[in-house]
Scaffold this motif. Sequence first.
Motif, PDB file in Angstrom:
ATOM      1  N   VAL A  20       0.837  -1.202   0.000  1.00 51.48           N
ATOM      2  CA  VAL A  20       0.000   0.000   0.000  1.00 51.48           C
ATOM      3  C   VAL A  20       0.874   1.255   0.000  1.00 51.48           C
ATOM      4  CG1 VAL A  20      -1.649   1.341   1.377  1.00 51.48           C
ATOM      5  CG2 VAL A  20      -2.011  -1.107   1.039  1.00 51.48           C
ATOM      6  N   LEU A  21       1.924   1.266   0.799  1.00 53.00           N
ATOM      7  CA  LEU A  21       2.839   2.412   0.852  1.00 53.00           C
ATOM      8  C   LEU A  21       3.534   2.619  -0.490  1.00 53.00           C
ATOM      9  CD1 LEU A  21       4.211   4.641   2.489  1.00 53.00           C
ATOM     10  CD2 LEU A  21       5.914   2.959   3.179  1.00 53.00           C
ATOM     11  N   ALA A  22       4.011   1.543  -1.097  1.00 51.75           N
ATOM     12  CA  ALA A  22       4.691   1.647  -2.399  1.00 51.75           C
ATOM     13  C   ALA A  22       3.728   2.156  -3.475  1.00 51.75           C
ATOM     14  CB  ALA A  22       5.264   0.288  -2.801  1.00 51.75           C
ATOM     15  N   ALA A  23       2.492   1.652  -3.483  1.00 50.46           N
ATOM     16  CA  ALA A  23       1.502   2.116  -4.464  1.00 50.46           C
ATOM     17  C   ALA A  23       1.183   3.589  -4.260  1.00 50.46           C
ATOM     18  CB  ALA A  23       0.233   1.268  -4.372  1.00 50.46           C
ATOM     19  N   SER A  24       1.048   4.022  -3.004  1.00 57.00           N
ATOM     20  CA  SER A  24       0.768   5.429  -2.707  1.00 57.00           C
ATOM     21  C   SER A  24       1.899   6.330  -3.192  1.00 57.00           C
ATOM     22  CB  SER A  24       0.563   5.626  -1.204  1.00 57.00           C
ATOM     23  OG  SER A  24      -0.536   4.897  -0.756  1.00 57.00           O
ATOM     24  N   VAL A  29       4.016  10.381  -6.950  1.00 56.95           N
ATOM     25  CA  VAL A  29       5.068  10.823  -7.877  1.00 56.95           C
ATOM     26  C   VAL A  29       4.469  11.063  -9.268  1.00 56.95           C
ATOM     27  CG1 VAL A  29       7.165  10.086  -9.078  1.00 56.95           C
ATOM     28  CG2 VAL A  29       6.975   9.798  -6.612  1.00 56.95           C
ATOM     29  N   GLY A  30       3.578  10.177  -9.699  1.00 55.21           N
ATOM     30  CA  GLY A  30       2.947  10.331 -11.014  1.00 55.21           C
ATOM     31  C   GLY A  30       2.066  11.560 -11.099  1.00 55.21           C
TER      32      GLY A  30
END
Length: 164
Positions: A20-24, A29-30
């Motif tokens: 979840v942290l990596a996806a957030s 960034v995007g």
Amino acid sequence: MAMTRKRRRIILIGIGAGFVLAASLLVGVGMRDSIVFFFSPSEIAERAPGPEQRVRVGGLVVEGSVSRQDDGSVAFTVTDGAMEQRIAFPGILPDLFREGQGIIAEGRLQSGGLFVAEEVLAKHDEKYMPKEIADTLKTEGHFKPEYGADAPQAAGEAAADADG
């Protein structure tokens, strides 16, 4: 040594939280590059964005300020009633672009204070004006009823009126 159910559950929760942290972070960034802030000429004078930041500036096109440059670009000035901002645009202006009317230009502020627009948007009818511009004009005492005081100021308000 065998893993207990409690320990396995804690590990799975930790792995899930990591995903979840990596996806957030990836989404953040995007989106960072696609966010464009709106500035009035007064706000640009107060806290000018850097030349690397893409922003929108809006206001009324000052009468007599539109000029064609030798390189084919167009230069004009917009005002919010308090301050003015000079804008250069290398493209073709929209058909609805006129002096005395509201516009929004998207681009970058150069180090010399000139705003170089990559896109210019003209209001689509006589009753529409972006809320930020209308608020600034009202504050400065330059708002005229024909600018659309009774009309919805944005698509969100129009949708809210339709639901209400």
